[in-house]
Design a protein around this motif. Structure first.
Motif, mmCIF file in Angstrom:
data_model
loop_
_atom_site.group_PDB
_atom_site.id
_atom_site.type_symbol
_atom_site.label_atom_id
_atom_site.label_comp_id
_atom_site.label_asym_id
_atom_site.label_seq_id
_atom_site.Cartn_x
_atom_site.Cartn_y
_atom_site.Cartn_z
ATOM 1 N N UNK A 140 -12.019 14.672 -0.240
ATOM 2 C CA UNK A 140 -12.087 15.745 0.750
ATOM 3 C C UNK A 140 -10.681 16.135 1.191
ATOM 4 N N UNK A 141 -10.551 17.352 1.700
ATOM 5 C CA UNK A 141 -9.236 17.872 2.076
ATOM 6 C C UNK A 141 -8.871 17.387 3.472
ATOM 7 N N UNK A 142 -8.190 16.274 3.542
ATOM 8 C CA UNK A 142 -7.730 15.844 4.863
ATOM 9 C C UNK A 142 -6.283 16.282 5.009
ATOM 10 N N UNK A 143 -5.813 16.367 6.222
ATOM 11 C CA UNK A 143 -4.413 16.715 6.402
ATOM 12 C C UNK A 143 -3.586 15.448 6.526
ATOM 13 N N UNK A 144 -2.715 15.239 5.547
ATOM 14 C CA UNK A 144 -1.766 14.145 5.628
ATOM 15 C C UNK A 144 -0.399 14.760 5.387
ATOM 16 N N UNK A 145 0.656 14.012 5.622
ATOM 17 C CA UNK A 145 1.978 14.598 5.393
ATOM 18 C C UNK A 145 2.965 13.529 4.959
ATOM 19 N N UNK A 146 4.115 14.016 4.500
ATOM 20 C CA UNK A 146 5.184 13.135 4.090
ATOM 21 C C UNK A 146 5.469 12.111 5.184
ATOM 22 N N UNK A 147 5.581 10.847 4.798
ATOM 23 C CA UNK A 147 5.928 9.821 5.764
ATOM 24 C C UNK A 147 4.745 8.964 6.184
ATOM 25 N N UNK A 148 3.522 9.465 5.918
ATOM 26 C CA UNK A 148 2.368 8.634 6.240
ATOM 27 C C UNK A 148 2.243 7.511 5.200
ATOM 28 N N UNK A 149 1.581 6.446 5.591
ATOM 29 C CA UNK A 149 1.378 5.327 4.676
ATOM 30 C C UNK A 149 -0.110 5.241 4.347
ATOM 31 N N UNK A 150 -0.420 5.327 3.051
ATOM 32 C CA UNK A 150 -1.808 5.145 2.641
ATOM 33 C C UNK A 150 -2.035 3.673 2.317
ATOM 34 N N UNK A 151 -3.184 3.158 2.766
ATOM 35 C CA UNK A 151 -3.543 1.779 2.429
ATOM 36 C C UNK A 151 -5.061 1.720 2.305
ATOM 37 N N UNK A 152 -5.586 0.585 1.878
ATOM 38 C CA UNK A 152 -7.036 0.444 1.829
ATOM 39 C C UNK A 152 -7.572 0.287 3.252
ATOM 40 N N UNK A 153 -8.715 0.886 3.540
ATOM 41 C CA UNK A 153 -9.270 0.771 4.899
ATOM 42 C C UNK A 153 -9.500 -0.682 5.279
ATOM 43 N N UNK A 154 -9.684 -1.534 4.284
ATOM 44 C CA UNK A 154 -9.952 -2.951 4.566
ATOM 45 C C UNK A 154 -8.675 -3.734 4.882
ATOM 46 N N UNK A 155 -7.501 -3.179 4.555
ATOM 47 C CA UNK A 155 -6.245 -3.914 4.801
ATOM 48 C C UNK A 155 -5.134 -2.958 5.230
ATOM 49 N N UNK A 156 -5.308 -2.335 6.382
ATOM 50 C CA UNK A 156 -4.282 -1.390 6.834
ATOM 51 C C UNK A 156 -3.066 -2.122 7.407
ATOM 52 N N UNK A 157 -1.930 -1.441 7.519
ATOM 53 C CA UNK A 157 -0.759 -2.075 8.141
ATOM 54 C C UNK A 157 -0.949 -2.162 9.650
ATOM 55 N N UNK A 158 -0.210 -3.083 10.285
ATOM 56 C CA UNK A 158 -0.207 -3.113 11.748
ATOM 57 C C UNK A 158 0.535 -1.885 12.242
#
Ligand code: GTP
Ligand code: MG
Length: 356
Positions: free
Chosen positions: A277-295
């Motif tokens: 789906x078309x979500x809005x993300x931008x340069x600088x965001x961090x993608x991770x698995x929903x099960x193991x996101x960063x703090x």
């Protein structure tokens, strides 16, 4: 430290393992002769004219060689104080380090600072080469003194050097071939020390971290591009983008001119992917698995090696680079300051002095 023989050591490793393309050594020797200067093994790597003219390394050079079924990437770091930043960016991703100390000059400022950096960067596999042993008549006493002093210094930093190797890069003693000039030494050569280092577990097995570099619009598709910093990204993965917290599922991994597009990419690879789906993300965001996101936090404690030409001050704003993004940040509290030269601690007076 500058001129202690790092590039020469590297040149010698390549030459004596037959890793230099046919004719290249001769070519460089020819050029040296024409210019009326003695041949240096360092010239095999000091690619820039300035480097050759001044006989110093400025930028970190990355080179590759194969030995006994293992691939090595060697980063030749500059020893000159002004280029310490280059040394850090070069060393930041290394699995192991070889510190080079000139036997005749002994331990110098940059020997200590680079030792300190290894502890900051968390490099745990370390060997020390005491080089230019030819200049001290291959004297064991000189070697043992440096070994003792430097091992003690490293110990304070919690760094353990697995090997101290007495060598002469110029003459080719204990680099690849065992030297008959130092029969008192029964440890590994520099190359054998490299062989004994272990490859660290692949970053592909760690949690997924994908800093978004850019988002491209192609026809209908929005392709999220970047480099997988750690972990593995697969088609069908459920991702969360931090800090916006938007989620989506990986629909495709995009490549050019490939018949069958890959279903997964791992750490170290640059790639692009599309979402369901078309979500809005931008340069600088961090993608991770929903099960193991960063703090996530707007406040963190860090160990900083300050190389600014001005002091670092509490309450002032600075620009910080976080993966692919640059943002404003403020120093809240400086807890304590360690002088990398002396390892002496001073309590904070609200600022870290300028570097140098
Ligand atoms: P930077 O990159 O500028 O920090 O220097 P470096 O550590 O790469 O030193 P480099 O390899 O350029 O060598 C500096 C000088 O030391 C050159 O003139 C080399 O020929 C000389 N040298 C290097 N190794 C040895 C050695 O084992 N014995 C002797 N006698 N000279 C050496
Ligand atoms: Mg050099």
């Amino acid at each position: 430290h500058v001129d202690h023989g790092k590039s020469t050591l590297l040149g010698r490793i390549y030459a004596d393992t037959g890793s230099i393309p046919e004719g290249h050594v001769e070519k460089v020797k020819d050029i040296c002769e024409k210019q009326g200067k003695p041949f240096e093994y360092a010239f095999l790597f000091d690619a820039f004219i300035e480097e050759q003219e001044q006989g110093i390394t400025i930028d970190t050079a990355r080179t590759f060689f194969n030995w006994k079924n293992r691939e090595y990437i060697i980063i030749d770091a500059p020893g000159h104080k002004e280029f310490l930043k280059n040394m850090i960016s070069g060393a930041a991703r290394a699995d192991a380090a070889i510190l080079v100390i000139d036997a005749a000059e002994g331990i110098r400022q940059q020997s200590r600072q680079h030792g300190y950096l290894l502890s900051l960067l968390g490099i745990r596999q370390v060997a020390v080469t005491v080089n230019k042993m030819d200049l001290v008549d291959f004297d064991e006493k000189v070697f043992r003194k440096i070994e003792k002093e430097f091992a003690a210094y490293l110990k304070e930093l919690n760094v353990h050097a697995s090997y101290f190797v007495p060598a002469s890069a110029k003459e080719g003693n204990n680099v690849v071939d065992k030297s008959d000039r130092m029969t008192w030494y029964d440890g590994p050569t520099v190359l054998q020390a490299l062989e004994r280092f272990e490859k660290l577990p692949p970053r592909a097995d760690q949690p997924l971290r994908f800093p978004v570099q850019d988002i491209y619009k192609f026809d209908e598709r929005r392709i999220i591009a970047g480099r997988v910093a750690s972990g593995t990204l697969k088609v069908g993965d459920h991702l969360v983008f931090s800090p916006s917290n938007k989620t989506a599922v990986v629909r495709t991994i995009e490549t050019f001119n490939v018949a069958v597009p890959p279903q997964a990419v791992s750490a170290g690879w640059s790639t692009g992917f599309t979402l369901d789906e078309q979500i809005f993300s931008e340069r600088g965001e961090i993608a991770s698995h929903v099960t193991a996101p960063p703090d996530g936090s707007s406040l963190f404690r860090a160990t900083v090696f300050w190389m600014g030409s001005n002091p670092l001050k509490e309450r002032l704003s600075y620009t910080i680079r976080l993966a692919t993004r640059e943002i404003e940040m403020k120093v809240v509290t400086i807890h304590n300051i360690i002088d990398a030269d002396t390892l002496g601690t001073t309590s904070s007076s609200g600022q870290i002095p300028r570097y140098g």
